[in-house]
Design a protein around this motif. Structure first.
Motif, PDB file in Angstrom:
ATOM      1  N   VAL A 101     -45.426   6.645   1.880  1.00  0.00           N
ATOM      2  CA  VAL A 101     -44.978   7.970   2.756  1.00  0.00           C
ATOM      3  C   VAL A 101     -44.152   7.352   3.789  1.00  0.00           C
ATOM      4  O   VAL A 101     -44.683   6.992   5.485  1.00  0.00           O
ATOM      5  CB  VAL A 101     -45.868   9.269   2.966  1.00  0.00           C
ATOM      6  CG1 VAL A 101     -45.482   9.781   3.908  1.00  0.00           C
ATOM      7  CG2 VAL A 101     -46.693   9.269   2.118  1.00  0.00           C
ATOM      8  N   PHE A 103     -41.391   9.606   6.616  1.00  0.00           N
ATOM      9  CA  PHE A 103     -40.888  10.982   7.076  1.00  0.00           C
ATOM     10  C   PHE A 103     -39.924  10.560   6.948  1.00  0.00           C
ATOM     11  O   PHE A 103     -39.178  10.466   7.641  1.00  0.00           O
ATOM     12  CB  PHE A 103     -41.914  11.616   7.883  1.00  0.00           C
ATOM     13  CG  PHE A 103     -43.424  11.510   7.582  1.00  0.00           C
ATOM     14  CD1 PHE A 103     -44.286  12.816   6.884  1.00  0.00           C
ATOM     15  CD2 PHE A 103     -43.776  11.199   8.306  1.00  0.00           C
ATOM     16  CE1 PHE A 103     -45.406  13.186   6.647  1.00  0.00           C
ATOM     17  CE2 PHE A 103     -45.345  10.554   8.102  1.00  0.00           C
ATOM     18  CZ  PHE A 103     -45.948  12.234   7.083  1.00  0.00           C
ATOM     19  N   TRP A 139     -42.058  14.399   2.970  1.00  0.00           N
ATOM     20  CA  TRP A 139     -42.559  13.374   2.329  1.00  0.00           C
ATOM     21  C   TRP A 139     -41.408  12.525   1.723  1.00  0.00           C
ATOM     22  O   TRP A 139     -41.639  13.213   0.565  1.00  0.00           O
ATOM     23  CB  TRP A 139     -44.026  13.656   2.158  1.00  0.00           C
ATOM     24  CG  TRP A 139     -45.400  13.918   3.108  1.00  0.00           C
ATOM     25  CD1 TRP A 139     -45.016  15.114   3.703  1.00  0.00           C
ATOM     26  CD2 TRP A 139     -46.592  14.370   3.010  1.00  0.00           C
ATOM     27  NE1 TRP A 139     -45.264  15.495   4.311  1.00  0.00           N
ATOM     28  CE2 TRP A 139     -46.745  15.135   3.518  1.00  0.00           C
ATOM     29  CE3 TRP A 139     -47.244  13.642   1.681  1.00  0.00           C
ATOM     30  CZ2 TRP A 139     -48.375  15.386   3.374  1.00  0.00           C
ATOM     31  CZ3 TRP A 139     -48.599  13.725   2.045  1.00  0.00           C
ATOM     32  CH2 TRP A 139     -49.115  14.678   2.548  1.00  0.00           C
TER      33      TRP A 139
END
Length: 157
Positions: A101, A103, A139
């Motif tokens: 992930v 951001f 995400w």
């Protein structure tokens, strides 16, 4: 009944496109698993998810950004013989992907991600208020590994 392994990108993406929810698996550093159902968008090998700015998933991801995402569709109970319990199986198609992930913080890229997510569910065009975009956590997950299977296919006679 048998399980088929699918490797064609186009077929894998068709399965993902049919899904309305994905299941996101996270693992905390103490090895506690955490799986959550999420809405998503998919484009060119990348999954886009959204959430609140804080919470258990964000806390876990701050310690371990590696995730596993499962997509599953076309569920149907099938059997080879109606009186033999062990011959029953759930027919389905699934894709499992792994990635890290990241951001997304850029305002315009967050809007693009929201468009990709909304495109999964509707072909409408949307506008977003500045506070909505600023307050959502996006995400971005490039899927670096994918597996795909079709379960419960009949054996050819």
């Amino acid at each position: 009944m048998k399980t088929l392994i699918i490797t064609e990108k186009e077929e894998i993406e068709q399965i993902i496109a049919k899904c309305t929810v994905c299941f996101v698996g996270l693992a905390d550093t103490d090895l506690t698993p955490y799986v959550i159902p999420m809405n998503f968008g998919y484009k060119e090998g990348t999954v886009y998810l959204h959430s609140a700015q804080e919470g258990r998933s964000i806390d876990i991801l701050s310690r371990n950004p590696q995730i596993c995402i499962t997509f599953s569709t076309d569920h149907a109970l099938v059997f080879q013989h109606p009186q033999v319990a062990c011959s029953y199986r759930m027919r389905s198609k699934s894709v499992i992907g792994w990635g890290t992930v990241i951001f997304e913080e850029d305002f315009d890229k967050k809007k693009e991600a929201l468009d990709i997510i909304m495109h999964q569910y509707t072909q409408k065009e949307f506008t977003y208020s500045d506070p909505a975009v600023k307050n959502v956590k996006i995400w971005k997950v490039a899927l670096n590994t994918l597996t795909c299977k079709v379960f419960g296919e009949p054996h050819k006679k």
